[in-house]
Scaffold this motif. Structure first.
Motif, PDB file in Angstrom:
ATOM      1  N   ARG A   1      56.606 -84.099  25.221  1.00 22.08           N
ATOM      2  CA  ARG A   1      55.744 -84.423  24.086  1.00 22.08           C
ATOM      3  C   ARG A   1      56.043 -83.497  22.901  1.00 22.08           C
ATOM      4  O   ARG A   1      56.081 -83.933  21.747  1.00 22.08           O
ATOM      5  CB  ARG A   1      54.278 -84.297  24.502  1.00 22.08           C
TER       6      ARG A   1
ATOM      7  N   LEU B   1      59.251 -84.525  21.179  1.00 24.18           N
ATOM      8  CA  LEU B   1      59.102 -85.701  20.324  1.00 24.18           C
ATOM      9  C   LEU B   1      58.246 -85.411  19.095  1.00 24.18           C
ATOM     10  O   LEU B   1      58.341 -86.127  18.090  1.00 24.18           O
ATOM     11  CB  LEU B   1      58.497 -86.851  21.133  1.00 24.18           C
TER      12      LEU B   1
ATOM     13  N   VAL C   1      61.694 -90.823  24.923  1.00 27.49           N
ATOM     14  CA  VAL C   1      60.458 -91.604  24.865  1.00 27.49           C
ATOM     15  C   VAL C   1      60.289 -92.414  26.146  1.00 27.49           C
ATOM     16  O   VAL C   1      59.192 -92.485  26.716  1.00 27.49           O
ATOM     17  CB  VAL C   1      60.462 -92.525  23.629  1.00 27.49           C
TER      18      VAL C   1
ATOM     19  N   ALA D   1      54.067 -91.951  22.273  1.00 26.01           N
ATOM     20  CA  ALA D   1      55.510 -91.784  22.468  1.00 26.01           C
ATOM     21  C   ALA D   1      56.276 -92.952  21.859  1.00 26.01           C
ATOM     22  O   ALA D   1      57.329 -92.758  21.221  1.00 26.01           O
ATOM     23  CB  ALA D   1      55.819 -91.654  23.953  1.00 26.01           C
TER      24      ALA D   1
ATOM     25  N   GLN E   1      56.624 -92.522  18.202  1.00 25.76           N
ATOM     26  CA  GLN E   1      57.675 -91.571  17.838  1.00 25.76           C
ATOM     27  C   GLN E   1      59.048 -92.223  17.908  1.00 25.76           C
ATOM     28  O   GLN E   1      59.934 -91.905  17.108  1.00 25.76           O
ATOM     29  CB  GLN E   1      57.609 -90.343  18.749  1.00 25.76           C
ATOM     30  N   ALA E   2      59.241 -93.132  18.861  1.00 28.79           N
ATOM     31  CA  ALA E   2      60.510 -93.858  18.925  1.00 28.79           C
ATOM     32  C   ALA E   2      60.693 -94.729  17.690  1.00 28.79           C
ATOM     33  O   ALA E   2      61.797 -94.833  17.143  1.00 28.79           O
ATOM     34  CB  ALA E   2      60.570 -94.710  20.184  1.00 28.79           C
TER      35      ALA E   2
ATOM     36  N   THR F   1      62.726 -99.464  23.608  1.00 27.82           N
ATOM     37  CA  THR F   1      61.396 -99.144  23.101  1.00 27.82           C
ATOM     38  C   THR F   1      60.489-100.370  23.117  1.00 27.82           C
ATOM     39  O   THR F   1      59.282-100.248  23.362  1.00 27.82           O
ATOM     40  CB  THR F   1      61.498 -98.564  21.681  1.00 27.82           C
TER      41      THR F   1
END
Length: 439
Positions: free
Chosen positions: A196, A199, A243, A262, A265-266, A278
């Motif tokens: 985490r 990211l 991720v 997550a 973030q991708a 993703t």
């Protein structure tokens, strides 16, 4: 206000993991099967397996604190988004992006540094550079970087072997990302916090806008990137894969909000949302949440058109993949080229996929594959670069059996038969590897 092209690091470092993502309508995919000669097919191993090895990086926690606490004494170079440099010295009054490129180049070179010849070829490819001009540019980058607590410049003069290298102690966000990811993987389920935190370093597409020329008459910046490990496609692949691992860990722990964060973030790293990995992660999050409305919405956006033909070459029909809730949370990832930039596909029926068209124009491709985490390296990503060709022949019986065995969960989760699954990945692309990288 920072100069154009440079953005403060503080504004995007700390993100709320409970915010939700709203998927955007992507282009319609027509996937391809990729056969890599001499590369064994192995099934993914669960990231929830026990800790496999000790991780020895005693300075990592201190370096992470220095980064997130905005340590004013250390240069911080950020490339997981638009390139930014924060350093204790004086910011140049002009050509800021150029001097940021010099610092980024030397930060990426690390302990190896760069000889004056390598430096000249990277910054001024194909040109004869006057040593005095180079020294002026280096001195201005040195002034921006400032000095250590001991009064030594962060960018010393060239050494006796004519090398420039940054003094140990500067921070590069990609370096911190890899170290956090490595430690997180070594800890198994207890490594969620490290993944985490890795990211949380992501602010946008890697080196976004870095290759845009400063002006119509200026030199092309960052021409050296394709030969470096920080080439944006490689960084994006590493972040998307991280991720994927964090989503698995969060869903296993029942942390749906963390899994959704997550995925966000991708999307930051891949704003065009080109990664099928993703999209699958988002499907798994929605399925774990029991959100059938979101599942239907995503599947409507990501329609899987399956072409199937009768035994005697009869008419062609199409059907959409079933929209049943995707209860299996682990969807295998087809081996396929990633991040091949392409134009939007022609929506007309039967139009060739942009990736296939692009291979005809430029057969040089890269494929990013996950290493077996049971191996001695304990995971990572291998990038295979090579020359691709479209093979009009179907897969052999052995290749078909291996492909179906490796990705058995994917058609089952999507409600497809093996024949329909192979039909949906109907184009065979074979790649002759020319170079591999591991990170």
């Amino acid at each position: 206000m920072p100069p154009p092209g440079l953005y403060p690091l503080n504004s995007a470092r700390r993100r709320n993991p409970t915010t939700t993502a709203t998927p955007r309508a992507p282009t319609r995919p027509v996937p391809a099967i990729v056969a890599l000669p001499s590369l064994p097919l192995q099934t993914r191993r669960r990231v929830t397996s026990p800790i496999r090895r000790r991780h020895n990086d005693p300075a990592l926690d201190a370096d992470v604190r220095r980064w997130f606490d905005d340590d004013p004494a250390s240069p911080r170079v950020a490339i997981l988004g638009p390139v930014t440099v924060e350093a204790p010295g004086r910011v140049p009054s002009e050509r800021v992006r150029f001097y940021a490129e010099i610092i980024t180049y030397l930060a990426a070179r690390g302990e190896r540094g760069a000889t004056t010849d390598q430096f000249d070829e990277a910054l001024w490819p194909g040109q004869q550079v006057k040593p005095a001009s180079r020294r002026v540019d280096v001195s201005r980058a040195r002034r921006w970087l400032g000095q250590t607590a001991d009064g030594e410049p962060w960018l010393p003069d060239a050494t006796s072997d004519r090398r420039y290298r940054l003094r140990e102690g500067y921070l590069l966000d990609w370096d911190l990302f890899r170290r956090l990811r490595s430690r997180g993987e070594s800890r198994g389920p207890a490594g969620t916090g490290d993944l985490r935190q890795a990211l949380a370093l992501v602010r946008g597409a890697p080196l976004a806008g870095a290759d845009v020329a400063y002006s119509a008459v200026a030199r092309n910046p960052y021409t050296w990137l394709p030969t470096f490990d920080i080439e944006p496609r490689h960084l994006t692949s590493g972040m998307v894969d991280t991720v994927y691992r964090l989503v698995e860990l969060c869903l296993d722990a029942g942390d749906i909000a963390g899994a959704r964060w997550a995925v966000e973030q991708a999307w930051l790293a891949d704003p065009d949302r080109t990664s099928d990995i993703t999209w699958r992660d988002l499907l798994r999050v929605a399925a774990a949440e029991g959100n059938t409305a979101e599942l239907d919405q995503i599947l409507d956006q990501r329609k899987v058109e399956v072409r199937f033909t009768g035994d005697h070459g009869g008419g062609t029909g199409r059907r959409r993949a079933g929209t049943r809730p995707l209860a299996p949370r682990r969807l295998r990832r087809p081996v396929r080229p990633t991040r091949i930039r392409s134009e939007r596909p022609n929506p007309a029926r039967g139009a060739a996929h942009p990736k296939v068209r692009n291979i005809g124009a430029n057969p040089r491709v890269s494929v990013h594959l996950e290493l077996d985490r049971g191996a001695e390296r304990d995971g990572g990503v291998v990038t295979v670069e090579g020359v691709a060709r479209i093979d009009p022949r179907p897969l052999s019986a052995d290749e078909t059996a291996a492909y179906l065995a490796k990705y058995a969960d994917t058609p089952r989760a999507a409600g497809l038969s093996a024949a329909d699954f192979l039909a949906s990945y109907s184009t065979v692309i074979r790649i002759e590897p020319t170079r591999t990288r591991v990170y």
